[in-house]
Design a protein around this motif. Structure first.
Motif, PDB file in Angstrom:
ATOM      1  N   LEU A  54      -7.555  10.880  -5.483  1.00 37.42           N
ATOM      2  CA  LEU A  54      -8.749  11.538  -4.984  1.00 37.42           C
ATOM      3  C   LEU A  54      -9.760  11.658  -6.120  1.00 37.42           C
ATOM      4  N   LEU A  55     -10.955  11.131  -5.913  1.00 35.09           N
ATOM      5  CA  LEU A  55     -12.025  11.191  -6.904  1.00 35.09           C
ATOM      6  C   LEU A  55     -13.032  12.255  -6.475  1.00 35.09           C
ATOM      7  N   LEU A  56     -13.267  13.243  -7.335  1.00 34.21           N
ATOM      8  CA  LEU A  56     -14.189  14.333  -7.030  1.00 34.21           C
ATOM      9  C   LEU A  56     -15.557  14.125  -7.646  1.00 34.21           C
ATOM     10  N   SER A  57     -15.709  13.088  -8.467  1.00 28.70           N
ATOM     11  CA  SER A  57     -16.973  12.824  -9.145  1.00 28.70           C
ATOM     12  C   SER A  57     -17.261  11.330  -9.100  1.00 28.70           C
ATOM     13  N   ASN A  58     -18.536  10.995  -9.077  1.00 29.75           N
ATOM     14  CA  ASN A  58     -18.912   9.574  -9.122  1.00 29.75           C
ATOM     15  C   ASN A  58     -18.583   8.929 -10.458  1.00 29.75           C
ATOM     16  N   ASP A  59     -18.365   9.760 -11.494  1.00 28.97           N
ATOM     17  CA  ASP A  59     -18.045   9.228 -12.820  1.00 28.97           C
ATOM     18  C   ASP A  59     -16.550   9.167 -13.092  1.00 28.97           C
ATOM     19  N   ALA A  60     -15.744   9.734 -12.209  1.00 31.61           N
ATOM     20  CA  ALA A  60     -14.290   9.679 -12.379  1.00 31.61           C
ATOM     21  C   ALA A  60     -13.773   8.288 -12.019  1.00 31.61           C
ATOM     22  N   GLU A  61     -12.598   7.960 -12.546  1.00 35.56           N
ATOM     23  CA  GLU A  61     -12.061   6.603 -12.357  1.00 35.56           C
ATOM     24  C   GLU A  61     -10.540   6.653 -12.253  1.00 35.56           C
ATOM     25  N   VAL A  62     -10.003   5.779 -11.437  1.00 29.67           N
ATOM     26  CA  VAL A  62      -8.552   5.595 -11.345  1.00 29.67           C
ATOM     27  C   VAL A  62      -8.258   4.104 -11.343  1.00 29.67           C
ATOM     28  N   ASP A  63      -7.303   3.705 -12.166  1.00 31.18           N
ATOM     29  CA  ASP A  63      -6.781   2.336 -12.156  1.00 31.18           C
ATOM     30  C   ASP A  63      -5.347   2.403 -11.671  1.00 31.18           C
ATOM     31  N   THR A  64      -5.044   1.687 -10.611  1.00 27.33           N
ATOM     32  CA  THR A  64      -3.701   1.725 -10.055  1.00 27.33           C
ATOM     33  C   THR A  64      -3.170   0.312  -9.864  1.00 27.33           C
ATOM     34  N   LYS A  65      -1.905   0.125 -10.241  1.00 24.41           N
ATOM     35  CA  LYS A  65      -1.305  -1.203 -10.196  1.00 24.41           C
ATOM     36  C   LYS A  65       0.153  -1.100  -9.753  1.00 24.41           C
ATOM     37  N   PRO A  66       0.397  -1.108  -8.445  1.00 29.14           N
ATOM     38  CA  PRO A  66       1.785  -1.142  -7.964  1.00 29.14           C
ATOM     39  C   PRO A  66       2.329  -2.565  -8.013  1.00 29.14           C
ATOM     40  N   GLN A  67       3.596  -2.704  -8.362  1.00 29.33           N
ATOM     41  CA  GLN A  67       4.206  -4.026  -8.470  1.00 29.33           C
ATOM     42  C   GLN A  67       5.590  -4.022  -7.836  1.00 29.33           C
ATOM     43  N   LEU A  68       5.853  -5.034  -7.043  1.00 26.04           N
ATOM     44  CA  LEU A  68       7.200  -5.279  -6.516  1.00 26.04           C
ATOM     45  C   LEU A  68       7.666  -6.648  -6.997  1.00 26.04           C
TER      46      LEU A  68
ATOM     47  N   SER B 167      15.337   3.972  -3.429  1.00 19.24           N
ATOM     48  CA  SER B 167      14.344   4.627  -4.286  1.00 19.24           C
ATOM     49  C   SER B 167      13.122   5.011  -3.462  1.00 19.24           C
ATOM     50  N   ARG B 168      12.585   6.162  -3.800  1.00 20.52           N
ATOM     51  CA  ARG B 168      11.368   6.667  -3.180  1.00 20.52           C
ATOM     52  C   ARG B 168      10.432   7.150  -4.282  1.00 20.52           C
ATOM     53  N   GLU B 169       9.146   6.826  -4.145  1.00 27.40           N
ATOM     54  CA  GLU B 169       8.192   7.194  -5.183  1.00 27.40           C
ATOM     55  C   GLU B 169       6.874   7.618  -4.547  1.00 27.40           C
ATOM     56  N   MET B 170       6.383   8.785  -4.980  1.00 31.37           N
ATOM     57  CA  MET B 170       5.089   9.273  -4.518  1.00 31.37           C
ATOM     58  C   MET B 170       4.358   9.918  -5.692  1.00 31.37           C
ATOM     59  N   TYR B 171       3.258   9.328  -6.099  1.00 28.17           N
ATOM     60  CA  TYR B 171       2.410   9.881  -7.161  1.00 28.17           C
ATOM     61  C   TYR B 171       1.025  10.147  -6.578  1.00 28.17           C
ATOM     62  N   LYS B 172       0.480  11.308  -6.939  1.00 33.57           N
ATOM     63  CA  LYS B 172      -0.872  11.664  -6.516  1.00 33.57           C
ATOM     64  C   LYS B 172      -1.720  12.014  -7.735  1.00 33.57           C
ATOM     65  N   GLY B 173      -2.991  11.605  -7.693  1.00 28.58           N
ATOM     66  CA  GLY B 173      -3.911  11.913  -8.771  1.00 28.58           C
ATOM     67  C   GLY B 173      -5.201  12.499  -8.244  1.00 28.58           C
ATOM     68  N   VAL B 174      -5.757  13.462  -8.981  1.00 26.89           N
ATOM     69  CA  VAL B 174      -7.071  14.031  -8.681  1.00 26.89           C
ATOM     70  C   VAL B 174      -7.894  13.977  -9.957  1.00 26.89           C
ATOM     71  N   MET B 175      -9.026  13.269  -9.916  1.00 29.99           N
ATOM     72  CA  MET B 175      -9.866  13.096 -11.100  1.00 29.99           C
ATOM     73  C   MET B 175     -11.263  13.678 -10.839  1.00 29.99           C
ATOM     74  N   ASP B 176     -11.738  14.469 -11.798  1.00 24.75           N
ATOM     75  CA  ASP B 176     -13.072  15.059 -11.701  1.00 24.75           C
ATOM     76  C   ASP B 176     -13.847  14.728 -12.981  1.00 24.75           C
ATOM     77  N   ASP B 177     -15.135  15.027 -12.983  1.00 28.20           N
ATOM     78  CA  ASP B 177     -16.004  14.808 -14.144  1.00 28.20           C
ATOM     79  C   ASP B 177     -15.944  13.332 -14.569  1.00 28.20           C
ATOM     80  N   ARG B 178     -15.633  13.073 -15.845  1.00 24.65           N
ATOM     81  CA  ARG B 178     -15.527  11.694 -16.342  1.00 24.65           C
ATOM     82  C   ARG B 178     -14.080  11.334 -16.662  1.00 24.65           C
ATOM     83  N   ALA B 179     -13.142  12.007 -16.009  1.00 23.35           N
ATOM     84  CA  ALA B 179     -11.723  11.771 -16.265  1.00 23.35           C
ATOM     85  C   ALA B 179     -11.290  10.414 -15.719  1.00 23.35           C
TER      86      ALA B 179
END
Length: 452
Positions: A359-373, A321-333
């Motif tokens: 990738l965060l384009l704004s100081n108010d943007a947020e990403v929560d990431t939780k990889p698990q093996l 299995s191979r997995e690649m996810y990318k995120g770009v967040m701007d504004d308050r996303a």
């Protein structure tokens, strides 16, 4: 917490109270096994309602906004046929892919007028779920509700009980489809509940490309829920694309649940761009020496909340299995990625890699990431990587030293970050659609479309 619980219970009670009125209009009323599936879904939803952050796999996503309004399904679809005239032909052409078979679902119901299903190969079945339940119930019984159970979570339970239509696809042994099959989901009205269920069966040694598209002609709020169950036979190859570009006020849940036989290959490309609040599940079970590749791109602006949940179950030896996810967040996303790989005790020689880049384009943007093996075998090769950050200032400076102004440099780097996932699309018309969605969501001054 108590306030959230109260809202959830009130919303659940309203949907459950309306169900007896809805139920006689749902397809498959003469099938005891389907009624049992619906009953199980209704029972689960009655007990738990929609998911809440108290559930570990929903801890970053609060869906209480959905519960403030009772979304209503379209029951008498025949009487709503004039609404199809409101779909502008040029708008439809922009979303209906050339050189593909196209199944169109409008407000949760199949439209024969808008679908394009001419010249299907012999033995290949592509039809509405309602029609399949009438004509081929014995074909569906071994599959419907088998790739995912109603107790997975509240949205799956809700879908099992409430689905009004969907698509059934069967590709027989050794069939190689020359064109992709597109399921085009369209919502045309405010406050609609569009709930669909798809079953896709690709037999041994087949090659199939499936595309699911979610769009709307309205800018208003509505609730779209779709569950797709996939069964890939031995040595089958299935490539699945999903483009979610719903209304910016819409709520969306979409789940893809896959059972892979020995040596089956499943590739999924998920593009999550639309909706005020959207969640996408991709879960797959791998048999011996089967392979899966999961790719994703999620772009959030304004106050969007985009949640991605993947689960890869390696059940037998020699899986890859191979997995690649990318995120770009701007504004308050806000973006969410939860990726889980489970390697069973019998799944020796498993090879699995997971990566999530944000990738965060704004100081108010947020990403929560939780990889698990979760690894229960001792002879495996597994790993994961995660990054959350802003644009590299050294790269910006490098471009500026080549006579590129700062704003254009930032736009170029942002686009390049996202475009890596777009370039994985092998179908030109779909590639162009997705690229267009990327370009309209972020300022691209200094980037000319003709270059791409």
């Amino acid at each position: 917490m108590s306030t959230l619980k109260g809202i959830n219970n009130e919303s659940t009670s309203r949907y459950v109270a309306e169900y007896p009125t809805l139920a006689p209009e749902l397809p498959g009323q003469n099938l005891p096994w389907l009624q049992q599936l619906r009953k199980a879904g209704l029972s689960k939803f009655s007990a738990t309602g929609f998911p809440t952050p108290r559930e570990e796999e929903w801890r970053y996503t609060n869906v209480s906004a959905i519960e403030k309004k009772l979304f209503a399904p379209v029951l008498d679809f025949v009487s709503t046929q004039p609404n199809l005239q409101a779909i502008d032909p040029s708008w439809l052409k922009a979303h209906q892919l050339d050189e593909s078979w196209s199944v169109v679902l409008v407000n949760g119901h199949f439209s024969s007028e808008l679908s394009v299903l001419d010249n299907l190969p012999d033995g290949v079945k592509v039809m509405s779920m309602a029609a399949a339940l009438m004509a081929l119930p014995d074909w569906l019984q071994p599959y419907l509700g088998q790739a995912v159970q109603s107790d997975e979570h509240g949205f799956v339970a809700f879908n099992s009980a409430w689905f009004t239509d969907g698509v059934f696809i069967h590709v027989p042994t050794k069939q190689v489809l020359a064109k992709p099959i597109q399921i085009l989901n369209i919502v045309t009205k405010a406050d609609v509940l569009a709930t669909t269920r798809n079953v896709v069966v690709v037999d041994c040694s087949t090659e199939t490309t499936l595309i699911e598209t979610f769009v709307a002609t309205t800018d208003d709020a509505y609730l779209s829920t779709s569950v797709t169950e996939v069964f890939a036979g031995e040595n089958a190859t299935l490539t699945h694309y999903k483009l979610q570009a719903e209304s910016e006020k819409a709520f969306h849940f979409g789940g893809t649940y896959v059972k892979q036989a020995q040596h089956a290959r499943f590739t999924h490309h998920n593009f999550a761009f639309g909706g005020l609040l959207a969640r996408c599940d991709v879960h797959t079970d791998l048999d011996q020496a089967s392979e899966c590749e999961l790719n994703g791109l999620y772009l959030g602006v304004k106050r969007q909340h985009l949640d991605n949940h993947t689960r890869i179950n390696h059940l037998k030896p020699h899986g890859i299995s191979r997995e690649m996810y990318k995120g770009v967040m701007d504004d308050r996303a806000r973006g969410v990625f939860q990726g889980r790989v489970i390697v069973a005790e019998d799944a020796q020689k498993t090879d699995s890699q997971m990566n999530n880049r944000n990738l965060l384009l704004s100081n108010d943007a947020e990403v929560d990431t939780k990889p698990q093996l979760e690894i229960y075998a001792d002879d495996v090769k597994c790993g994961h990587g995660v990054t959350v950050g802003q644009l590299d200032e050294k790269s910006i400076f490098y471009l500026q030293s080549r006579c590129v102004d700062e704003e254009t440099a930032r736009n170029m780097l942002t686009f390049a970050f996202a475009n890596e996932m777009v370039d994985k699309i092998k179908i030109k018309t779909l590639h162009d659609q997705v690229l267009e969605q990327v370009l309209i969501r972020f300022p691209q001054e200094g980037i000319q479309k003709a270059w791409l």
